[in-house]
Structures are given as structure tokens and as C-alpha cells.
Design a protein around this motif. Structure first.
Motif, PDB file in Angstrom:
ATOM      1  N   ALA A 226       1.161  -0.535   0.138  1.00  0.00           N
ATOM      2  CA  ALA A 226       0.028   0.153   0.111  1.00  0.00           C
ATOM      3  C   ALA A 226       0.757   1.375  -0.429  1.00  0.00           C
ATOM      4  O   ALA A 226       0.763   2.353  -0.983  1.00  0.00           O
ATOM      5  CB  ALA A 226      -1.109   0.004   1.177  1.00  0.00           C
ATOM      6  N   SER A 227       2.663   0.579   1.118  1.00  0.00           N
ATOM      7  CA  SER A 227       3.202   2.245   1.175  1.00  0.00           C
ATOM      8  C   SER A 227       3.382   2.781  -0.512  1.00  0.00           C
ATOM      9  O   SER A 227       3.998   3.385  -0.928  1.00  0.00           O
ATOM     10  CB  SER A 227       3.921   2.346   1.494  1.00  0.00           C
ATOM     11  N   VAL A 228       3.405   1.577  -1.447  1.00  0.00           N
ATOM     12  CA  VAL A 228       3.991   1.870  -2.903  1.00  0.00           C
ATOM     13  C   VAL A 228       3.319   2.477  -3.424  1.00  0.00           C
ATOM     14  O   VAL A 228       3.411   3.468  -4.362  1.00  0.00           O
ATOM     15  CB  VAL A 228       5.115   0.818  -3.509  1.00  0.00           C
ATOM     16  N   ASP A 229       1.713   1.576  -3.893  1.00  0.00           N
ATOM     17  CA  ASP A 229       1.112   2.382  -4.846  1.00  0.00           C
ATOM     18  C   ASP A 229       0.633   3.914  -3.647  1.00  0.00           C
ATOM     19  O   ASP A 229       0.014   4.392  -4.782  1.00  0.00           O
ATOM     20  CB  ASP A 229      -0.154   1.571  -3.580  1.00  0.00           C
ATOM     21  N   THR A 230       0.577   3.901  -2.367  1.00  0.00           N
ATOM     22  CA  THR A 230      -0.309   5.461  -2.401  1.00  0.00           C
ATOM     23  C   THR A 230       0.937   6.201  -3.348  1.00  0.00           C
ATOM     24  O   THR A 230       0.728   7.266  -3.449  1.00  0.00           O
ATOM     25  CB  THR A 230      -0.089   5.676  -1.106  1.00  0.00           C
ATOM     26  N   ALA A 231       2.540   5.823  -2.998  1.00  0.00           N
ATOM     27  CA  ALA A 231       2.802   7.234  -3.730  1.00  0.00           C
ATOM     28  C   ALA A 231       3.132   7.177  -5.335  1.00  0.00           C
ATOM     29  O   ALA A 231       4.218   7.348  -5.989  1.00  0.00           O
ATOM     30  CB  ALA A 231       4.340   6.613  -3.428  1.00  0.00           C
ATOM     31  N   GLY A 232       1.996   5.907  -5.813  1.00  0.00           N
ATOM     32  CA  GLY A 232       1.612   5.961  -6.949  1.00  0.00           C
ATOM     33  C   GLY A 232       2.910   5.388  -8.353  1.00  0.00           C
ATOM     34  O   GLY A 232       2.861   5.554  -8.961  1.00  0.00           O
ATOM     35  N   VAL A 233       4.018   4.018  -7.776  1.00  0.00           N
ATOM     36  CA  VAL A 233       3.983   3.156  -7.978  1.00  0.00           C
ATOM     37  C   VAL A 233       3.654   1.983  -8.512  1.00  0.00           C
ATOM     38  O   VAL A 233       2.744   1.517  -7.306  1.00  0.00           O
ATOM     39  CB  VAL A 233       5.336   3.488  -7.258  1.00  0.00           C
TER      40      VAL A 233
ATOM     41  N   LYS B  28      -6.193  -3.612  -3.309  1.00  0.00           N
ATOM     42  CA  LYS B  28      -6.443  -2.542  -2.872  1.00  0.00           C
ATOM     43  C   LYS B  28      -7.752  -1.894  -2.074  1.00  0.00           C
ATOM     44  O   LYS B  28      -8.660  -2.428  -2.252  1.00  0.00           O
ATOM     45  CB  LYS B  28      -7.009  -1.125  -4.169  1.00  0.00           C
TER      46      LYS B  28
ATOM     47  N   ARG C 115      -9.070   0.748   1.467  1.00  0.00           N
ATOM     48  CA  ARG C 115      -9.411   2.271   1.684  1.00  0.00           C
ATOM     49  C   ARG C 115      -8.048   2.677   2.737  1.00  0.00           C
ATOM     50  O   ARG C 115      -8.502   1.575   3.463  1.00  0.00           O
ATOM     51  CB  ARG C 115     -10.510   2.744   2.317  1.00  0.00           C
TER      52      ARG C 115
END
Lengths: 336, 513, 365
Positions: free
Chosen positions: A205-212, A334, A336
Motif C-alpha cells: 500500500a505504501s508503494v501504491d499510494t506513492a504512485g508506483v 487495493k 481504503r
């Protein structure tokens, strides 16, 4: 026990540790990205066969290596499809891939060569042979002197013995494998890719929210794993041995997995762990050596089981806790 | 103000299956302000912000950032548009350093070292500018929750965000940490950042925001200037003037004390105290309602009494102490003592969704003698007959014992749970969120059952975030905030405004001031 | 609302997976220059065309029923026991010890004791991974893999150093005494006047395996423990609410699972080879995974899938005998079944769900 015996034991250790090391590093990339891979064994096996088969039929060991990597990548792609795209069970997928490789290699080997599931023996042209480093005593010196190589080495000084017997004379893949340790360390800890790779295995999730892209990173890791397993398999069939025989990986993929846990998913530890497990395998071939040194006969079977027993002990957390990447084994959904 | 709004949402709608999470929502937020969005749990606040951050795609509507129409298809686009988000559950890599977390995804090149060096410098700069001090080389797992949150803010600032969304930022913070956070937010506003603060706490809205929007059931009910409103009005907007459900009930006839709780505390596995020295008692034939915003310790109270978690303190049932930590602190022992429990989350706790209705009727009571055929086997036929009887009595539709729990509507699922627990004839009933996600008809039915049980002389502990429900059912009301009981009121002597303030942690003296 | 009717989940998905696996296998056979239709004919003829063929098919099926049930029981508690192989090896050791060192007056008593020993040894081998999972948090999959290898080394050691008769070369125990030999299907069916091949290895263990299927079914769906096991497997938080102990469920489930895998030894060790050989299990532990996945973790499904795989194994042996297709074809089919039913389940499921959804809306619309 003579000094030279010891050197020779370590030499065997290096040869036997190399496929473990390659497979262990392969698993490291995959599991660091959060994809468990119990299919290392299968990818190695498939690569061993295809590298030997292509090296034999094309007469080029490099084509063999490419073929080995190619088939291993194909199996990696299946694993990626199952565990990343379709969010399936990674363990079941790895198991199926290992079985698939076990069956297919024999099937195709029988169809192509009709030698009971093996490839014909490879000649030196279609194998990776030892590289003689400068100033080392090797076959060419033996030829020039007209005496057996073992005699020349036995007469040399201890440093020369170490250099010629232990360090020189391995195939290029051995040197590649050892070079991959610092390289992997560097990729993991000094590059952007490595940072993201480690992050996606810990908390996607940290990568996903960083847009990667989580999916992209995981596929990349699985593919690197495929390449390294391919090299490991090719080494088995075209360097360590001269040709493919049925089930020739003989559990090495699982030992590599054990080594990976033992190494706590770190590259330098992976080197030590695989060398240790390689030493066990070398000692299994030379049970007399332990008896000579310790005076106690150690059962070959115990040596064979030692990597697994040690790994269970580590897993149980009795000797330092092995904590796998936190997101390992879980498909990323994914939320919330 | 003449400048273009920092963010403008126009007609955003989003549905998840049949649930309309957001319905035609429009807001406009001026740059350099703190805008609050307030609403109860499930009002649709988080969904709205997830749309703004590119996590979900809206079914309809448009987003404008600084006057420009924005197409926020993913988080990357949101970051590029200058939006930063601090999630309720942090998105940090626990065993990475602060610095590594900050550069993750915002690296400058393929090599890490230059990025880290630059980030270290930038971090020092940000620390000076906003008083956001965090040691860049500490691992996240070694930081307090408050500091982890700072890292999330720093992550957003490092990405040059000038619109910052914070989702329930104080839910995990101590009051002191929360105060610090609000000082930081003030500072960010002074520097010209736009901040959206999502919360359900009235006090935070009153203390920090410039404007506030209220959401209720997926809709935006009002947007007002904070200075021109008061907590009472906001509470009303939040809860809404629902048709008051008339529950007919005679005055309570409390008899002997059933449950006594003394100094009960619960500490979670992260070491945070969730329940702090709670004391209360319930007598036979009375309903004690616990009012409070979700997450203030009510769940832990229910769980420790129901035997799901352990706690410290003393709990007596009919005068005998309950085991709170040992071998007999599990749910099975509690049931054996005559405590029935309708859990707050019926889907993951109260029911096994893949089980048939008749299996769920035995769930938790599968050791009961009446469900056994012999020493070895359960009597499934008796169980199904029992289920059929309960389904008929509680009007579960469809009345099919063979149907899997997941195939019933929310109301009928809840009826199955309530039937199971009430029909056991317990001394004490713990009932959490009895009507969450339940249709009107079933609400009425369930309420009637609760009252009936009370009139049979049972003790009932009711937890609900629906204030109406608490007020119409309870004989006494206790309000919880931050793991403590703020006070007890009698329903006839209080009103929604007073309770709302207590729920927000404002005691009477503060409210008057 | 359900996305798909239950029959589609239970029948259609395994069927499609099987068809996919069969289609790919047919391509493989074509690829190695053989005729797939001819191959199927040979397999059917070899495995089902004679009582001898049936005898082998049922013999293999017996093994797979035990290992398949072992996997299925664990799956119901959300545990993946990949260690059936090692547990069955240990079960063999238990059978060998009981048969070699105790003089039995009659096979029936020997069978009871051997079954107990097989189950006990298999269960013991599953106990440590189970304990490590609940108390130390180490994943049961990894530890059971490791225990497969440790079992192999242990068995190798015991056979080479303890059980091998003097002057024997291969790592195997001595022949078991006559009194422990189990009646074969030939003997059993002979008593009711049915002719059955004398040479086929299927034996009375088949009946025990079938009884085990019924027993596991009753355990899972009729007992309190089965109720708790399934509840725990479906929802751990639900189990916590109901006061079901994760420790108890994990340990007991793994004991049952390991015991079932170990029980396989009464078929292959006691019933067939009548001595303990090193590679007695021959991968049956892993086939159990395919059988369980294929059979949707239901004992009746396991029973059917075990017979299917028994057929594949016997048919595959026949193929290897008469054609250029090696036995490993079966390993490929088995791998594909595991891949499609286990790992790529969503690939088959998602389009199917979409089809059913479209059908439903059409019906309603």
C-alpha cells in the motif's frame, strides 16, 4: 588431514554452493517483493534440461544458457500470472510449477533423445569449462610440463594451492554467481528499484499510494527470479555435470529456499548460508573427512538433512528470529 | 475572495454495488484555509477523499484543482496535481527509515544516494519551516504514532503538495499529540497550504477549521463557516432529524444487580490503553446504553465482557467474579455463565457467512446438550428444527435454514444473530450496533425484542453509535470518550445536544465556557 | 445474492480445469509425436479394461484417498499441509516396526496395530510443524516441506543402518512375516464368488480408505470438532467470538491430517510391497494436493478424484509400457490440475461468474 585435502573440500563446496547461491538469490528477489516462490526447484530443473538439450543440439553452451533462462522465464510468467494477476495461492502455484517441470523435462527428453529421460553427455564445446586465471597452475601447465596436474599442485606452495585449486579453474557461471552477491546487495540497498522492491514486499500500500505500480514491481522481481533460476539450472547441467538427468536438481531448490530463510532474506547472509549448505553437501561426498578430523563418524543422512533441520530451528525462532517480508504470500488488493 | 478555489468538486457520485457511498457531492475549498468534513462513520467521507486521491474512480462528477479541470486517474496523478494524503492507517514501511519512506516513489534517479542526500537536506528545511522534527535515520517501527503521522505529512510536503488531506488524523493520537498536530496544521495554513480535515469529532472542527461541510448518508448536508456555527447545530446536521422511532416501553423495573464492572482496563497489543478504569453496573430489568463515537472504547468493553479479549480489573456477574485473563476468559465460558453477545460486526464475528443459517444458529452454542445426538455427533436435524422455529418466531426471510448466511439481507442476518442470543434466555445480553445496516422494519422488530427481554428481567448492555437508538431504548445512558465514561444521564433528563458534547469529550463546564 | 449457482462451483469449475489440463496434455502428446486419442484408448484399456487394470487403479486410488483426505481436512481449517509425503514415509516406518518386530497371530490384528502405528507416526510428524505454527508463528507450509526432506533422510538412515537385512544391498527392510500379509481384492472378492485378478495389488486397505472417507465426512460435518474446525477455517475472528481455541484446532487438525497421510502405509507398505522401501511413497503425498483440490475438499470428491488419479497412474504406466510416452505424462497432468484448480482458480472462475451474472440479469430483465 592434509592442507590440500581441505582446499579440495572447499573447492567442491564452491562448486556445489553455486547453484544453491543462484537459486537463493533468485528467491530473494521474488520474496523481497512479496511473492513466495516454492517453485525454484522446478524452474532450475526445466532450465537444466533445456540448457543441456539446446547446448547439445546447437553445439553452443551460450545458446544453451539462453534457452535455460528462457524456459525459466516462461515458468516465472505462469507464477506471476497466478499469484499477481489472478491473485491465486502462491504456494500452490509454486508447487504446480515444480511438478510441471519434473514431468515435462522427462517427457520432452524422452521424445527428443530417447535415452530414458536424459540428454546425451555434453562434450567440452557444449559445456562451461573451467577458466584458468592468470598465474594459476592449470591443465595447460600440466601439459607443458608433461606431468599430471594433481602432481604439480601438490608440489606448489600453500598460497599457490589456494589460488590454483580453490580460486582458479571454475566455470564462468561460478564467478558470475559470486559477483551477483555484491551486485544484489547494491541493487537492493543502493538503487531506486531496490528501495521500491523492498517496500512492495513489506507494505504494498505504501508503494501504491506513492504512485508506483505494485503489479509492475512484482512482475519485475518474479522475472529476475526466473533469470537467476535459469542460470542455476544451466550451471547444473552444463558446468557441474555434463548433461541432464531426470530430477537432477535433487531438492536443491528447496535447500536454496531453506538457505534464504536461514539468511533472513539478505544477500551476504545468503552467501554464507549457501556456502554452509554447500559444505554439508561436499562432506556428504567425503564422509571420511569428518571422521578424520573429529574422530566421530557422522551419518551422511544427517548431513543431508542438516540444512532443513537448521532451517526449522531458525523458523522456530530459537536461534534469532527469521521474519519474512511482511506482505509475503498475500495478493495485493487495493483498499481504503 | 477572488482567487480560484484550491479544490472544487462538482456532483461527485460513487456507488459500491447497491450502496450509494457518495451522492451528488459538491464542495469548494479556498486556498490557505482549513476545511473540515464532518459526519458519522459510514457517511461517505473517506470514499470522497479516496476519489480525490485517485484510489477510486467516481461514477459521475468533476474535480477542479486551482481552477483547472483535473483527471485524477491514480495516485500518481493526484500527487502531480499537488494533493497529499495522510491516511487513517498509515502507508509507511515499518522497517524502513524515515528518510527511505520519504523518498519512496519520489526518487530523483535510478541511484538512491543522491535522492537520500537531497531528501535529508530538504527534510531539515521542512523541519525548520513547519516545526516538523523527526530524526531521518530512525526506523518507523521505533517511532511513536504521532511521529509516524509527521512522517506522513512530511512525505506529502516533500512531494510539493499544497493541498493536504488528513483522514481522521487524531483517532490514533493522544490528546497532547493531537494538540501538537493542530499546531502544525495552523503553521501549514500560515504558509499558504490548503488543508482538508476529515473527522467525526466536533471539537476538532470547532477549534481548527475555517469552514466545515457536514456529510450524512453519502450526501453533503451543509457547508458553513465555522465561526458562524456551533457544536449543537453541527451535531444536529450530522445526526439529522430522523423520524424518531417510537419504541413503546413501560418504565423499567430494575431489580437486583446483575453486572458489576470495577476499574476495567484494556490495553491493546500495541500497548495503547483502549479502556481506562471503566466502572458501571446493570441491574436486572434495565437497559444501559453506551453512547459514543465509534472507536472510543465501546468495542473493547463489549469484547472483554464477551470473552474475546482479556482485560484488567474486576467484573462480577450475579456477584461472582469473571475470569478476565485466564483459561475461562473465552467466549464459551462467558456463554456458560449466561452472557449472550450480539457482536458489533455480525459479518466477521457474529456469523460465519459461508455457513448455513442452521449452523449459524448453533454458532457459539454448538456444545449445548440439546444440539447433541450422542457423545460423538451433533443432532443436525434437531438443530434445523430449532432454526426453523427461531426463523418463524423472528420472522426471518426467507425462512430457509439451508440458506447460507451471506445470502440473507443485513436485517435478516441480524435477526438470526439476535434470535440465537436472545432465545438462549441469558442473564445478561451484550448487544452492539443492533441495527447497523438493517432496514426500518427489522429495526423496529429488533428493538421490540430487546425491550421484551428487559421486561423479562434481564440485564442489557447496549452499544450503538446511533444516538436516537440509545435515547429511545436505554433506561440509563453512559457516554464514552477516549476509553473513559464521561458521565451518566437519564434519557428523560438529557438531549442529543448534551450527549453530543459529551461524546466529543466536552464536559459540562467546558461547554458552558 | 450468489454470483454463481453452487453446482457450477462444485462441478463446473473442476470440470473446466480438468478439461484445460487434458487439452494441454493432449497438445503435449501431439508435441512429442504421439496420438492423444490412441493414448486415451490405451489408458482406458490398461486401467479399466481388465480386473488386473482395475486392481492397480484401485490400489493407487487407495493411496490417494488417504493423502487427499489428509490435505482436505487441513484445508477446511485453512491449513495447507504440504507434508503428506513425509508423513506417509513415517507412517511406513511405523508399519514396518509393528510388522517386523511383533509376532502377530493373524493379519487382522496386525492390520489394526499397523494402522494405529501408521497414524501415530504420521501424526507425530505433523505435530511439530503444527506447534511451530500456533506458538512460534512459522508457516506450516515451509516447515512441512522441510519435514518432508528430514523424513527422507531419517528413513534413509533407519533403512540403511537399522532395518536392512545383513548382506542386502538396497535400502529396504526385510520382508514382513507371512502373518502380516493382507488379503488382496482377489481374496476378498473370491469369498463372494467374484473373479478378480490375482496379481493386482489392491487390497483390504481400500475398504479402510473408503471408511476413512466416510469418517472424515462425519468428522467435518457431523461432530462438534468438525463444526469448530470449519468455523475456524472460515473466519478466525468469528472463532474468537465463539470461544473456539485456535491452538486446539490447529494442533488436532494437523494430527488428524498427518495421521491420515501416515495411514497410507497400510496400503503401499503392508499391502503391496510387504516390506519398507525407501521411495515407497512415490509422490503420493503431493498427488493428495491435486486430489483434494480437484475433489473440492469434500471426502466424496476426494474419493472420486482419487479414483480418477488412480486411473491416470495405472493408465500412464500402461502408456509407458506400450508407447514412447513416459509415465511422467501423469505428473504433467497432475501439475496442470493443481495449477488450474488451485492457483489459477480465478482465471477459470472470473469469466464464468461473468457469464452467470449476464444470464441472471437477462432472466430478470
Amino acid at each position: 588431514m592434509a592442507f590440500l585435502d581441505l582446499i579440495q573440500l572447499f573447492d567442491t563446496t564452491i562448486r556445489l554452493a553455486t547453484p544453491l547461491l543462484l537459486a537463493c538469490l533468485a528467491g530473494l528477489y521474488s520474496e523481497r517483493a512479496g511473492i513466495f516462490d516454492i517453485g525454484l526447484e522446478g524452474k532450475m530443473l526445466a532450465a537444466a534440461f533445456f540448457s543441456a538439450a539446446i547446448a547439445y543440439s546447437m553445439g553452443s553452451v551460450w545458446m544453451g544458457l539462453l534457452a535455460g533462462i528462457g524456459i525459466s522465464l516462461a515458468l516465472s510468467a505462469i507464477h506471476g500470472l497466478a499469484s499477481i494477476t489472478f491473485r491465486g495461492n502462491q504456494l500452490i502455484s509454486g508447487l504446480a510449477i515444480t511438478m510441471l517441470a519434473g514431468g515435462m523435462t522427462v517427457l520432452v527428453a524422452q521424445s527428443w533423445f530417447a535415452q530414458g529421460g536424459r540428454t546425451p553427455s555434453l562434450t567440452d564445446d557444449s559445456r562451461f569449462t573451467g577458466i584458468e586465471l592468470p598465474f594459476a597452475i592449470g591443465p595447460s601447465e600440466a601439459e607443458a610440463a608433461g606431468r599430471p596436474l594433481s602432481q604439480l599442485i601438490a608440489e606448489a606452495g600453500p598460497l599457490q594451492q589456494i589460488y590454483s585449486e580453490l580460486i582458479s579453474g571454475h566455470s564462468i557461471l561460478v564467478y558470475i554467481a559470486f559477483a551477483l552477491v555484491p551486485l544484489t546487495w547494491w541493487v537492493l540497498y543502493a538503487t531506486r528499484f531496490g528501495l521500491r522492491l523492498r517496500a512492495v514486499g513489506e507494505n504494498p500500500a505504501s508503494v501504491d499510494t506513492a504512485g508506483v505500480s505494485v503489479v509492475g514491481l512484482r512482475y519485475a522481481a518474479v522475472m529476475i527470479c526466473g533469470v537467476l533460476c535459469g542460470i542455476a539450472g544451466a550451471y547444473l547441467a552444463t558446468a557441474l555435470q555434463a548433461g541432464f538427468v531426470k530430477d537432477m536438481t535433487a531438492g536443491r531448490g528447496y535447500i536454496a529456499l531453506a538457505a534464504l530463510i536461514f539468511a533472513k532474506w539478505r544477500p551476504w547472509y545468503a552467501l554464507s548460508a549457501t556456502l554452509l549448505f554447500g559444505l554439508f553437501q561436499a562432506l556428504e561426498l567425503r564422509p571420511d573427512m569428518i571422521e578424520n578430523v573429529t574422530g566421530v563418524a557422522v551419518q551422511a543422512q544427517l548431513l543431508g538433512a542438516l540444512p532443513y533441520i537448521l532451517t526449522v530451528v531458525i523458523l522456530a525462532g530459537f536461534v534469532g528470529k527469521a521474519i519474512p517480508p511482511r506482505a509475503g504470500g498475500q495478493p495485493y488488493v487495493k483498499e481504503r | 475572495m477572488t482567487s480560484a478555489p484550491a479544490i472544487e468538486l462538482k456532483g461527485i457520485s460513487k456507488a459500491f454495488g447497491p450502496v450509494q457511498a457518495n451522492k451528488d457531492i459538491s464542495i469548494s475549498v479556498q486556498p490557505g484555509t482549513i476545511h473540515g468534513i464532518i459526519g458519522e462513520n459510514g457517511a461517505g467521507k473517506s470514499t470522497l477523499m479516496s476519489i480525490l486521491y485517485g484510489f477510486y474512480k467516481a461514477d459521475a462528477g468533476e474535480i477542479y484543482i486551482k481552477g483547472q479541470k483535473a483527471h485524477i486517474t491514480d495516485s500518481q496523478a493526484a500527487i502531480a496535481a499537488g494533493i497529499g494524503m495522510v491516511f487513517q492507517h498509515f502507508k509507511l514501511v515499518e522497517n524502513f527509515t524515515v528518510l527511505e519512506n520519504i523518498v519512496l516513489g519520489a526518487e530523483d534517479g535510478a541511484l538512491l544516494r543522491p535522492s537520500l542526500r537531497k531528501a535529508r537536506k530538504e527534510l531539515r528545511h521542512l523541519a525548520d519551516e513547519y516545526e516538523l522534527n523527526v530524526d531521518p535515520d530512525t526506523l518507523i517501527e521505533n517511532l511513536s504514532v504521532g511521529h509516524q503521522q509527521r512522517v506522513e505529512i512530511l512525505k506529502a510536503l516533500y512531494r510539493k503538495a499544497d493541498i493536504l488531506i488528513l483522514d481522521e488524523p487524531t483517532g490514533v493520537l493522544t490528546p497532547a499529540e493531537a494538540d501538537q498536530l493542530f499546531r502544525i496544521l495552523d503553521r501549514l495554513r500560515e504558509e499558504g497550504k490548503t488543508i482538508i480535515l476529515i473527522t467525526h469529532k466536533l471539537r476538532e472542527i470547532m477549534d481548527t477549521t475555517d469552514t466545515v461541510s457536514v456529510m450524512r448518508r453519502g450526501q453533503m448536508t451543509a457547508t458553513v463557516k465555522t465561526a458562524e456555527t456551533d457544536p449543537e447545530q453541527l451535531a444536529e446536521l450530522m445526526v439529522g432529524r430522523k423520524v424518531l422511532l417510537q419504541v413503546e416501553k413501560a418504565p423499567a423495573q430494575p431489580a437486583q444487580t446483575i453486572l458489576e464492572v470495577e476499574n476495567l482496563s484494556v490495553t491493546d497489543d500495541k500497548g495503547v490503553e483502549r479502556l481506562k478504569n471503566v466502572s458501571l453496573n446493570i441491574r436486572a430489568g434495565e437497559i444501559l446504553g453506551i453512547a459514543g463515537v465509534a472507536g472510543n472504547g465501546q468495542s473493547e468493553l463489549m469484547e472483554v465482557l464477551g470473552g474475546m479479549i482479556s482485560g484488567q480489573g474486576t467484573v462480577r456477574l450475579n456477584g461472582d467474579a469473571l475470569d478476565l485473563t485466564g483459561k475461562h476468559s473465552d467466549g464459551r465460558s462467558r456463554r456458560a455463565r449466561g452472557i449472550a453477545h450480539v457482536p458489533e460486526d455480525r459479518q466477521s464475528e457474529g456469523l460465519i457467512m459461508d455457513f448455513h443459517a442452521w449452523e449459524n444458529v448453533a454458532f457459539g452454542y454448538h456444545h449445548d446438550a440439546k444440539y447433541q445426538k450422542n457423545a460423538l455427533f451433533m443432532d443436525n436435524a434437531a438443530l434445523r428444527a430449532d432454526t426453523q422455529a427461531k426463523m418463524d418466531k423472528f420472522d426471518v426471510r426467507p425462512p430457509l435454514p439451508w440458506l447460507a448466511a451471506k445470502n440473507f439481507s443485513g436485517g435478516n442476518q441480524q435477526k438470526i444473530v439476535v434470535a440465537r442470543e436472545i432465545e438462549r434466555n441469558p442473564d445478561l445480553l451484550l448487544i452492539g450496533q443492533p441495527t447497523r445496516g438493517v432496514d426500518i422494519g427489522a429495526i423496529e422488530f429488533i428493538h421490540k425484542q430487546i425491550i421484551e427481554l428487559r421486561d423479562q428481567g434481564k440485564a442489557i448492555l447496549l452499544v450503538s453509535v446511533e444516538l436516537d437508538e440509545i435515547m429511545s431504548l436505554s433506561d440509563r445512558i453512559a457516554v464514552m470518550f477516549d476509553g473513559e465514561i464521561m458521565g451518566e444521564r437519564l434519557p428523560q433528563d438529557t438531549n442529543a445536544q448534551e450527549l453530543g458534547l459529551l461524546m466529543a469529550g466536552v464536559t459540562a463546564s467546558e461547554g458552558a465556557a | 445474492m450468489e454470483k454463481m449457482p453452487k453446482w457450477a462451483d462444485v462441478v463446473l469449475i473442476p470440470l473446466i480445469s480438468l478439461i484445460l489440463a487434458a487439452a494441454i496434455s493432449a497438445l503435449v502428446i501431439l508435441g512429442i509425436g504421439e496420438d492423444p486419442i490412441e493414448a486415451v484408448k490405451l489408458m482406458v484399456q490398461g486401467a479399466l479394461g481388465s480386473s488386473n487394470g482395475w486392481g492397480y487403479t484401485l490400489y493407487y486410488a487407495t493411496n490417494f484417498m488417504f493423502t487427499g483426505l489428509a490435505v482436505a481436512v487441513a484445508f477446511h481449517a485453512s491449513l495447507f499441509n504440504i507434508g503428506g509425503e513425509g508423513q506417509a514415509m513415517l507412517g511406513g516406518l511405523g508399519v514396518a516396526l509393528v510388522c517386523l518386530f511383533i509376532p502377530w497371530p493373524h493379519w487382522s490384528i496386525a492390520l489394526i496395530a499397523a494402522s494405529g502405528a501408521a497414524a501415530l507416526f504420521g501424526a507425530a510428524w505433523a505435530l511439530i510443524p503444527a506447534y511451530l505454527q500456533v506458538r512460534r508463528g512459522s508457516h506450516v507450509v515451509i516447515t512441512t516441506i522441510m519435514f518432508n526432506f528430514i523424513a527422507f533422510s531419517l528413513l534413509n538412515y533407519v533403512l540403511v543402518n537399522q532395518l536392512r537385512p545383513p548382506r542386502a544391498m538396497d535400502p529396504a527392510s526385510a520382508k514382513f512375516p507371512e502373518a502380516t500379509h493382507l488379503p488382496s481384492l482377489h481374496d476378498i472378492l473370491g469369498t463372494v464368488g467374484i473373479e478378480f485378478s490375482k496379481h493386482a495389488p489392491a487390497n483390504i486397505s481400500l475398504l479402510i480408505a473408503i471408511a476413512a472417507c466416510v469418517g472424515v465426512w462425519a468428522l467435518i460435518w457431523r461432530t462438534r470438532f468438525g463444526f469448530e474446525l470449519r468455523a475456524f477455517g472460515k473466519s478466525e475472528s468469528g472463532a474468537r467470538y465463539a470461544g473456539i481455541s485456535p491452538f486446539k484446532i490447529t494442533i488436532v487438525t494437523m494430527l488428524i491430517s498427518g495421521g491420515l497421510a501416515g495411514m497410507m502405509a497400510i496400503n503401499n507398505v503392508m499391502g503391496e510391497s510387504e516390506r519398507l522401501v525407501l521411495n515407497a511413497v512415490e509422490g503420493a503425498g503431493f498427488i493428495g494436493i491435486a486430489v483434494s483440490l480437484m475433489g473440492r475438499n469434500h471426502p466424496f470428491g476426494v474419493f472420486l478424484a482419487a479414483i480418477l488419479f488412480g486411473f491416470l497412474y495405472q493408465g500412464g504406466a500402461e502408456l509407458a509400457l506400450w508407447t514412447n510416452i513416459p509415465r511422467e505424462l501423469i505428473v504433467v497432468i497432475q501439475a496442470l490440475v493443481i495449477l488450474f484448480t488451485g492457483a489459477l482458480d480465478n482465471m477459470v472462475r472470473m469469466p464464468l461468474e461473468r457469464i452467470f451474472l449476464a444470464l441472471n440479469t437477462k432472466k430478470e430483465g
